[in-house]
Design a protein around this motif. Structure first.
Motif, PDB file in Angstrom:
ATOM      1  N   GLY A   1       3.274   8.160 -10.636  1.00 12.21           N
ATOM      2  CA  GLY A   1       4.946   7.652 -10.440  1.00 12.21           C
ATOM      3  C   GLY A   1       4.400   6.398  -9.441  1.00 12.21           C
ATOM      4  O   GLY A   1       3.272   6.373  -7.974  1.00 12.21           O
ATOM      5  N   TRP A   2       4.843   5.192  -9.447  1.00  8.92           N
ATOM      6  CA  TRP A   2       5.500   4.097  -8.694  1.00  8.92           C
ATOM      7  C   TRP A   2       6.273   4.817  -8.106  1.00  8.92           C
ATOM      8  O   TRP A   2       7.778   5.176  -8.239  1.00  8.92           O
ATOM      9  N   SER A   3       6.812   4.120  -6.655  1.00  3.94           N
ATOM     10  CA  SER A   3       7.108   5.007  -5.946  1.00  3.94           C
ATOM     11  C   SER A   3       8.594   4.856  -5.996  1.00  3.94           C
ATOM     12  O   SER A   3       9.442   5.328  -6.189  1.00  3.94           O
ATOM     13  N   GLY A   4       8.950   3.741  -6.181  1.00  2.00           N
ATOM     14  CA  GLY A   4      10.189   3.758  -6.570  1.00  2.00           C
ATOM     15  C   GLY A   4      11.019   3.891  -7.498  1.00  2.00           C
ATOM     16  O   GLY A   4      12.085   4.274  -8.024  1.00  2.00           O
ATOM     17  N   ASP A   5       9.602   3.598  -8.991  1.00  3.04           N
ATOM     18  CA  ASP A   5      10.552   4.590  -9.953  1.00  3.04           C
ATOM     19  C   ASP A   5      11.045   5.795  -9.852  1.00  3.04           C
ATOM     20  O   ASP A   5      11.414   5.985 -10.718  1.00  3.04           O
ATOM     21  N   VAL A   6      10.203   6.433  -8.952  1.00  4.21           N
ATOM     22  CA  VAL A   6      10.390   8.085  -8.684  1.00  4.21           C
ATOM     23  C   VAL A   6      12.168   8.081  -8.072  1.00  4.21           C
ATOM     24  O   VAL A   6      12.749   8.828  -7.841  1.00  4.21           O
TER      25      VAL A   6
ATOM     26  N   ASN B   1       9.042 -10.163 -17.014  1.00  3.68           N
ATOM     27  CA  ASN B   1       8.612  -8.348 -15.066  1.00  3.68           C
ATOM     28  C   ASN B   1       8.487  -7.359 -15.669  1.00  3.68           C
ATOM     29  O   ASN B   1       8.978  -6.663 -17.258  1.00  3.68           O
ATOM     30  N   TRP B   2       8.372  -6.277 -14.891  1.00  2.00           N
ATOM     31  CA  TRP B   2       8.038  -5.192 -15.173  1.00  2.00           C
ATOM     32  C   TRP B   2       9.298  -4.458 -15.164  1.00  2.00           C
ATOM     33  O   TRP B   2      10.594  -4.932 -14.670  1.00  2.00           O
ATOM     34  N   SER B   3       9.615  -2.907 -16.552  1.00  2.00           N
ATOM     35  CA  SER B   3      10.900  -2.634 -16.577  1.00  2.00           C
ATOM     36  C   SER B   3      11.416  -1.785 -15.212  1.00  2.00           C
ATOM     37  O   SER B   3      10.876  -1.726 -13.733  1.00  2.00           O
ATOM     38  N   ASP B   4      12.394  -1.760 -15.127  1.00  2.00           N
ATOM     39  CA  ASP B   4      13.576  -1.335 -13.296  1.00  2.00           C
ATOM     40  C   ASP B   4      12.977  -1.799 -12.375  1.00  2.00           C
ATOM     41  O   ASP B   4      12.070  -1.353 -11.483  1.00  2.00           O
ATOM     42  N   TYR B   5      12.506  -3.420 -12.015  1.00  2.00           N
ATOM     43  CA  TYR B   5      12.167  -4.241 -11.440  1.00  2.00           C
ATOM     44  C   TYR B   5      13.309  -5.131 -10.874  1.00  2.00           C
ATOM     45  O   TYR B   5      13.013  -5.905 -10.183  1.00  2.00           O
ATOM     46  N   ILE B   6      14.473  -4.916 -10.866  1.00  2.91           N
ATOM     47  CA  ILE B   6      15.418  -6.345 -10.679  1.00  2.91           C
ATOM     48  C   ILE B   6      16.979  -6.032 -11.051  1.00  2.91           C
ATOM     49  O   ILE B   6      17.332  -4.975 -11.022  1.00  2.91           O
TER      50      ILE B   6
ATOM     51  N   ILE C   1      -2.246   1.419  -2.556  1.00  7.70           N
ATOM     52  CA  ILE C   1      -0.844   0.585  -2.283  1.00  7.70           C
ATOM     53  C   ILE C   1      -1.148  -0.451  -3.083  1.00  7.70           C
ATOM     54  O   ILE C   1      -2.514  -0.856  -3.662  1.00  7.70           O
ATOM     55  N   TRP C   2       0.029  -1.074  -3.206  1.00  5.26           N
ATOM     56  CA  TRP C   2      -0.094  -2.616  -4.270  1.00  5.26           C
ATOM     57  C   TRP C   2       0.781  -3.145  -4.455  1.00  5.26           C
ATOM     58  O   TRP C   2       1.955  -2.830  -3.871  1.00  5.26           O
ATOM     59  N   PHE C   3       0.032  -4.330  -4.563  1.00  6.23           N
ATOM     60  CA  PHE C   3       1.328  -5.831  -4.646  1.00  6.23           C
ATOM     61  C   PHE C   3       1.834  -6.183  -5.825  1.00  6.23           C
ATOM     62  O   PHE C   3       0.669  -6.581  -6.389  1.00  6.23           O
ATOM     63  N   ASP C   4       2.859  -6.126  -5.771  1.00  7.60           N
ATOM     64  CA  ASP C   4       3.123  -7.353  -7.276  1.00  7.60           C
ATOM     65  C   ASP C   4       3.763  -8.440  -7.092  1.00  7.60           C
ATOM     66  O   ASP C   4       4.364  -8.990  -6.079  1.00  7.60           O
ATOM     67  N   ILE C   5       3.091  -9.970  -8.141  1.00  7.72           N
ATOM     68  CA  ILE C   5       2.810 -11.395  -7.468  1.00  7.72           C
ATOM     69  C   ILE C   5       3.847 -12.107  -8.822  1.00  7.72           C
ATOM     70  O   ILE C   5       3.338 -11.660  -9.572  1.00  7.72           O
TER      71      ILE C   5
ATOM     72  N   TRP D   1      14.194   0.077  -4.783  1.00 12.93           N
ATOM     73  CA  TRP D   1      13.584   1.303  -4.258  1.00 12.93           C
ATOM     74  C   TRP D   1      12.508   1.178  -3.753  1.00 12.93           C
ATOM     75  O   TRP D   1      11.560   1.742  -3.122  1.00 12.93           O
ATOM     76  N   TYR D   2      12.078  -0.245  -4.247  1.00 12.86           N
ATOM     77  CA  TYR D   2      10.598  -0.996  -3.537  1.00 12.86           C
ATOM     78  C   TYR D   2      10.922  -1.062  -2.400  1.00 12.86           C
ATOM     79  O   TYR D   2      11.571  -2.004  -1.875  1.00 12.86           O
ATOM     80  N   ALA D   3       9.509  -1.622  -1.363  1.00 12.00           N
ATOM     81  CA  ALA D   3       9.278  -2.297  -0.235  1.00 12.00           C
ATOM     82  C   ALA D   3       9.223  -3.824  -0.598  1.00 12.00           C
ATOM     83  O   ALA D   3       8.648  -4.098  -1.537  1.00 12.00           O
TER      84      ALA D   3
ATOM     85  N   SER E   1       3.210  -2.201 -18.301  1.00 14.17           N
ATOM     86  CA  SER E   1       1.491  -1.483 -17.659  1.00 14.17           C
ATOM     87  C   SER E   1       1.594  -3.089 -17.609  1.00 14.17           C
ATOM     88  O   SER E   1       1.328  -4.192 -18.153  1.00 14.17           O
ATOM     89  N   ASN E   2       0.473  -3.250 -16.568  1.00 12.45           N
ATOM     90  CA  ASN E   2      -1.011  -4.059 -16.099  1.00 12.45           C
ATOM     91  C   ASN E   2      -1.109  -4.514 -17.659  1.00 12.45           C
ATOM     92  O   ASN E   2      -1.647  -5.557 -17.483  1.00 12.45           O
ATOM     93  N   GLU E   3      -2.296  -3.865 -18.096  1.00  9.37           N
ATOM     94  CA  GLU E   3      -2.723  -4.332 -19.607  1.00  9.37           C
ATOM     95  C   GLU E   3      -1.913  -4.882 -19.947  1.00  9.37           C
ATOM     96  O   GLU E   3      -2.656  -6.314 -20.797  1.00  9.37           O
TER      97      GLU E   3
ATOM     98  N   PRO F   1       1.610  -9.850 -12.325  1.00 10.51           N
ATOM     99  CA  PRO F   1       1.338  -9.139 -12.421  1.00 10.51           C
ATOM    100  C   PRO F   1       0.569  -8.376 -10.368  1.00 10.51           C
ATOM    101  O   PRO F   1       1.462  -8.869  -9.855  1.00 10.51           O
ATOM    102  N   SER F   2       0.305  -7.575 -11.159  1.00  9.57           N
ATOM    103  CA  SER F   2      -0.317  -6.806  -9.107  1.00  9.57           C
ATOM    104  C   SER F   2      -1.732  -7.561  -9.247  1.00  9.57           C
ATOM    105  O   SER F   2      -2.334  -7.896 -10.081  1.00  9.57           O
ATOM    106  N   GLY F   3      -1.507  -7.115  -8.169  1.00 10.13           N
ATOM    107  CA  GLY F   3      -3.050  -7.930  -6.998  1.00 10.13           C
ATOM    108  C   GLY F   3      -4.084  -7.805  -7.587  1.00 10.13           C
ATOM    109  O   GLY F   3      -4.713  -8.908  -7.878  1.00 10.13           O
TER     110      GLY F   3
ATOM    111  N   THR G   1      -7.447   2.067 -14.847  1.00  7.72           N
ATOM    112  CA  THR G   1      -7.407   1.835 -12.761  1.00  7.72           C
ATOM    113  C   THR G   1      -6.855   2.990 -12.200  1.00  7.72           C
ATOM    114  O   THR G   1      -7.331   3.539 -10.865  1.00  7.72           O
ATOM    115  N   GLU G   2      -5.865   2.999 -12.291  1.00  8.08           N
ATOM    116  CA  GLU G   2      -5.008   3.222 -11.136  1.00  8.08           C
ATOM    117  C   GLU G   2      -5.286   5.298 -10.928  1.00  8.08           C
ATOM    118  O   GLU G   2      -5.444   6.155  -9.726  1.00  8.08           O
ATOM    119  N   VAL G   3      -5.299   5.994 -12.232  1.00  6.50           N
ATOM    120  CA  VAL G   3      -5.891   7.485 -12.417  1.00  6.50           C
ATOM    121  C   VAL G   3      -7.324   7.641 -11.794  1.00  6.50           C
ATOM    122  O   VAL G   3      -7.588   8.684 -11.173  1.00  6.50           O
TER     123      VAL G   3
HETATM  124  N1  SPD Z   1       9.166  -0.031 -12.328  1.00  7.70           N
HETATM  125  C1  SPD Z   1       8.896  -1.037 -11.369  1.00  7.70           C
HETATM  126  C2  SPD Z   1       7.482  -0.351 -11.630  1.00  7.70           C
HETATM  127  C3  SPD Z   1       6.537  -1.620 -10.715  1.00  7.70           C
HETATM  128  C4  SPD Z   1       4.992  -1.370 -10.704  1.00  7.70           C
HETATM  129  N2  SPD Z   1       3.672  -1.820 -10.197  1.00  7.70           N
HETATM  130  C5  SPD Z   1       2.767  -1.328 -10.893  1.00  7.70           C
HETATM  131  C6  SPD Z   1       1.503  -2.016  -9.914  1.00  7.70           C
HETATM  132  C7  SPD Z   1       0.543  -1.246  -9.826  1.00  7.70           C
HETATM  133  N3  SPD Z   1      -0.350  -1.450  -9.888  1.00  7.70           N
END
Ligand code: SPD
Length: 369
Positions: free
Chosen positions: A242-247, A36-41, A274-278, A312-314, A64-66, A84-86, A184-186
């Motif tokens: 940065g990504w919302s919740g991480d900030v 999973n992503w770091s800092d995500y649980i 706006i992105w969705f992780d699945i 702190w993510y939706a 990173s998705n990559e 992964p993200s969408g 991609t995001e940058v």
């Molecule tokens: N710390 C959790 C970060 C989750 C970020 N998801 C990335 C989405 C990128 N499009």
């Protein structure tokens, strides 16, 4: 807010111990490998799951998705659940990387928000392969005092000028401006800043984005997708894409820290991703049954709410909302207003040929050549 998650080495040690204690077959059945992503649980989500289901979880993280995609494409990863993200998810489904979900094992499915399911269905038609986990935006985290010190008390925080305007970036360079290591995001954001279609696959538009980033390149301290969390919190950098919740995690750590640091997050008015992780189960996952248990567990409203209150993510879980802290669910930077929603765009997968051109451009940008 610190996370105490069992990771790689200790996890494999416990798996090995289990093999000796109970035999290989049982050890296999009692294991789950999550990536999973770091800092995500939340800190206790893994131990609580282990205790309730008698399953030992090996929990690895990426930022990173990559990196995730490289791991998955190499095959035979042994992971049972990945996130992964969408846009990446869509092309990975097309590449045959995932197995279909067995929804008879997911009786918490109805807690998911139908609107989010619909959004995610653009990547995964019929929501056959993935369970939406969390969503967010890609904006700017900043240190209020450091930015005001350099741009004045009337500094405009709600604009990508903070990063992409060369004059502004030059003024902020000494306190540390950072970019995500997420090509991609940058590039999408740079195109949008230039008034181009953020998702354009026109090579001239890509070149315009490269030129823009090259102009600010001398003022960028680093490209990284997780280091900025602690650096913002400690006042080591002052502006990060940065990504919302991480900030928000950075802001929380800053508040808890000893230095007098105030970190804030903005979704710039020019618009943002706006992105969705699945959550999904790779084809050939060694423990698909446990993977379904994990997915179903994450869909419990109380578990989803605990995770959100920690990171702190939706959430994609509509029934978790009553249990989510008011300062999270009422924060328009986490749950944006309709008006701000209008300014956001969703990322879509790129043709492999264009993706390759963009990857080469990214290397040039990062090395500054
Ligand atoms: N710390 C959790 C970060 C989750 C970020 N998801 C990335 C989405 C990128 N499009």
């Amino acid at each position: 807010m610190s996370q105490g998650i069992k990771r790689g080495l200790s996890a494999s040690v416990s798996a090995a111990a289990l093999i000796f204690a109970t035999g290989a077959a049982t050890a296999q059945e009692d294991t789950l490998n999550v990536y999973n992503w770091s800092d995500y649980i939340a800190a206790d989500t893994v131990p609580k799951f282990e205790e309730e289901f008698g399953v030992s979880v090996n929990y690895d993280v990426y930022d990173s998705n990559e990196v995730l995609e490289g791991t998955l494409m190499a095959g035979g990863t042994g992971y049972d659940v990945v996130v992964p993200s969408g846009s990446f998810f869509q092309r990975q489904i097309e590449a045959g990387i995932y197995q279909k979900l067995d929804k008879s094992k997911l009786d918490n499915w109805d807690h998911l928000d139908p609107q989010i399911l619909e959004q995610v269905a653009q990547y995964d038609p019929g929501n056959e392969y993935g369970v939406p986990y969390m969503w967010g935006t890609t904006g700017i985290g900043y240190n209020v005092a450091m930015v005001e010190e350099r741009l004045g008390a009337d500094a405009d925080f709600d604009t990508w000028d903070l990063i992409f305007d060369p004059e502004t970036a030059a003024k902020l360079a000494d306190c540390g401006v950072t970019l995500l290591d997420a090509p991609t995001e940058v590039f999408n954001t740079a195109r949008q800043y230039l008034g181009l279609d953020p998702l354009s696959t026109d090579e001239d538009d890509l070149q315009a984005a490269v030129d823009l980033i090259m102009e600010i390149r001398p003022h960028i301290r680093y490209f990284h997708s997780s280091q900025y969390i602690n650096d913002l919190a400690n006042g080591e950098v002052c502006v990060s894409m940065g990504w919302s919740g991480d900030v928000f995690i950075a802001a929380d750590r800053a508040e808890a820290g000893e230095r007098d640091v105030e970190v804030a997050y903005t979704i710039p008015r020019e618009g943002a991703t706006i992105w969705f992780d699945i959550m999904a189960i790779p084809e050939g996952a060694p423990h698909p049954d446990n993977a379904h248990k994990w997915l179903n567990y994450q869909m419990r409203p109380e578990v989803a709410a605990e995770n959100v209150n920690y990171v702190w993510y939706a959430t994609a879980n509509q029934d978790a909302l009553p249990m989510i802290d008011d300062d999270i669910k009422n924060d328009p930077a986490i749950y944006p207003s309709e008006e701000v929603m209008e300014s956001l765009f969703v990322d879509l997968p790129q043709e492999p040929r264009f993706a390759r051109v963009q990857t080469r451009a990214w290397t040039r940008v990062k090395t500054g050549q």
